[in-house]
Design an enzyme around this catalytic site. Sequence first.
Site, PDB file in Angstrom:
ATOM      1  N   CYS A  56       0.688  -1.263   0.079  1.00 47.88           N
ATOM      2  CA  CYS A  56       0.027   0.083  -0.114  1.00 47.88           C
ATOM      3  C   CYS A  56       0.841   1.253  -0.006  1.00 47.88           C
ATOM      4  O   CYS A  56       0.335   2.379  -0.088  1.00 47.88           O
ATOM      5  CB  CYS A  56      -1.064  -0.246   1.126  1.00 47.88           C
TER       6      CYS A  56
ATOM      7  N   HIS B 260      -3.532   8.390   5.396  1.00 51.85           N
ATOM      8  CA  HIS B 260      -3.775   7.202   4.736  1.00 51.85           C
ATOM      9  C   HIS B 260      -5.205   6.789   5.003  1.00 51.85           C
ATOM     10  O   HIS B 260      -5.870   6.297   4.513  1.00 51.85           O
ATOM     11  CB  HIS B 260      -2.732   6.145   5.383  1.00 51.85           C
TER      12      HIS B 260
ATOM     13  N   HIS C 159      -9.611   1.810  -1.462  1.00 51.83           N
ATOM     14  CA  HIS C 159      -8.236   1.691  -1.034  1.00 51.83           C
ATOM     15  C   HIS C 159      -7.737   0.785  -2.348  1.00 51.83           C
ATOM     16  O   HIS C 159      -7.891  -0.101  -2.579  1.00 51.83           O
ATOM     17  CB  HIS C 159      -8.186   0.635   0.089  1.00 51.83           C
TER      18      HIS C 159
END
Lengths: 422, 342
Positions: free
Chosen positions: A179, A313, A350
């Site tokens: 990520c 985030h 995401h």
Amino acid sequence: MSSAKVYVLHTHSVSPLGMGSAELLAALKNQKQAAADITQFDPAGLAQTKACEVAPAYLAGLDLLHEAWQMVAAYDRKFALWATAVQSEQAQLQALFSKTSTQRTALFLGLGANAIPVQHIAKSVSDFTAFGLNQAIAQLNVHVGKKANSIFNHADLYGNYFRQEIAPFGFCRNLMTACSSSTQAIAFGAAHILSGQADLVLAGGTDSILNQFAYISFGKLGVLSPEECKPFDTGRNGTIAGECAGFTLLASEQFVRENGLQPQIALLGYGNSMDAYKITAPDPNGAGVERALRCALQMAQLSPEALDYINAHGTGTRSNDEAELRAIERVVGSAAANIAVSSTKDRHGHAIAAAGIQEFHVLTTCMSNGLVPANLNCNNPIQTPLELPLQTNQNRKIKYALTNNFAFGGVNCALALENLAL
Amino acid sequence: MLATITAIGFWESAMFSVDGTLEPRSELLPNEAINQRQLPHFNAAFRQIQLDPTHPNYPKQSDLKILRNDTIAALVLSQQMQALHQWGTTFKEHGALLVANSNFIDDDVLDFESITTAVSQLQTALDPATENKLFGSTISPLLPLRTLTNGAQSFIAQYLGFYGSSTTYGSTGIASVQALRDACNLIIIDASRLILVGGCHFANLFSFLNNCLLLHDTEGYAEASAASFFMLTAANPKVSGKHNLHILHFYQNLEELQGEHVDWLFYGGAFTPLEDAKLLARCQHLQYQEAFSWFAHTGNLGAAELGMLLAAAGNWLRKGQTAVVLIQDAFGVLELFKVEHA
């Protein structure tokens, strides 16, 4: 560390919020939330049947690609998105890459892992059990030309496509830190410009876990919410899957000057750190996140008081959000009340390895247009001295901002940006 | 001079060295791994690392279920190197860790039996809900972690107590040279002064599937699982350790070797004997006394190849001697640079 700036010439993405900056801005202003029923496979029976997908219409341009690339795109959604993103900006990319010698240009790509296309195998080989998997793979995984295979490809595939179809470049890096991949791609790309190794760097990435194999296996980690994604809400219970491909063009001061360019955004610094805690969970104290934020501010030579906004985030998971907020609080101290913090994953999901470039594009768009995006689904916010804009976007100038991304395995990366127009 | 290598370690099959010591070239054994059928019409030979579960640096039981063998080797090796060289706070908090990994999928994940089961269930399920349920039941919840691309990097950081800047490069053999180039960059801009660079590779069917179709001929295809690391510091002409090397210069292409004189050529990246020979032939511009490739002894070493070649250079070059180190990836792309024994 050098105090020289790296300039952001242009940023582009294809995401669940649209294609390009204009559509992204409209979606942000309209507070669009892209979550909808998954169409890339039938999610019936799964705890979460919604995700944030790129609309099929954006991928129509794939029909114009060479047959070899079409074949790869049919198996690899990451590639389909990547080809779409760069193809749609082909003319501008070629114009910019022609302004300096090939050896002074580079690609830094943040990429996700390969998924085994079990659905394709199941659909393509009728009598699979009798046929055998080895035979099936031997039949389906063929060399399609253009230095590409139909199914199993090295990460170099995406750079090779760019080199063959868009523009030659000096060198390419494939960064693969889940990520944080494309955030690190931007950071390391900037480092190459600062060290004098390149004048023009295309940094970005692509990822999608919206296939049956990856989605179901990712879901088993327990990080997907069965409901909506609610970053920074006390009742948050997971993230929502997304997908994206995009890039930003970073340039040296010399390149900007010689070509008479007037970029609006500069990348002032970055911070990388490791949690060294557990592969399965972030450090609950957010110590690694704190180090990354401090490094980014130090390199940018910014005091916390200068910050206007942080694009967090903010995955909406139990383990991330509170630790991230506490880390930010420790870094900014008494400046907390004047710094807006939000996550936009409630809007676009995401995008895993592409989360960094997606949120970088969100941030640069917001900075250029004086917009602070709200936490749309946060009704009961975590207690914090930071300002968490709730439900409604704010019209507000952003001079200095951070964007954060963290990965499984404890990789943390933060980028510090300046709006040069203010 | 760009940077100096002050420590090297490597592990391939039973060849393990934490201080970079390598036996003389004359004592290296030929690769005797058996060529086996991997896919219809395709044969390949794979060598695996001989892991010892009783090793004091072997990972914790709780971590083993999500560790690939190449990562276990990288973990054991890096911990041993840290213990030997006593890398402290300067490295752990302000250093960098750049890891190349040329295969993220191990045999347990690419378990054809379980995939066969999964695919069969997709084909026989009566409706999508049943299909998803059956399919989900065949997938291990650990799969996303076993295939985590930054698994080696993250486990190394965890076991070494490393908190600094770090990333993972993939997925071909030149990824580790790219990591080395970036490490030199980080030193140039003074972002880090101690950088652990390395790579690990899992030789198996998945790697073969990525590589084999890019080759004109797969006769004699061979790969080896391996791990290798080296510590890079700011260039220091005064360093004169036993196996230390100075990184002198990166070349853009083979043509730049025209007129260069070095003592050795260390080259790698081939998957077959024919490719290995062709790669050597491509270096005709270079004037050298001796040439060495690991291929005949191990097969392709993926992202671990660079450290293994540097170990050879560190051992066999004499003080002041120079070499070109060259690695080719599966696409024929080359990375090359010049070193000098410190």
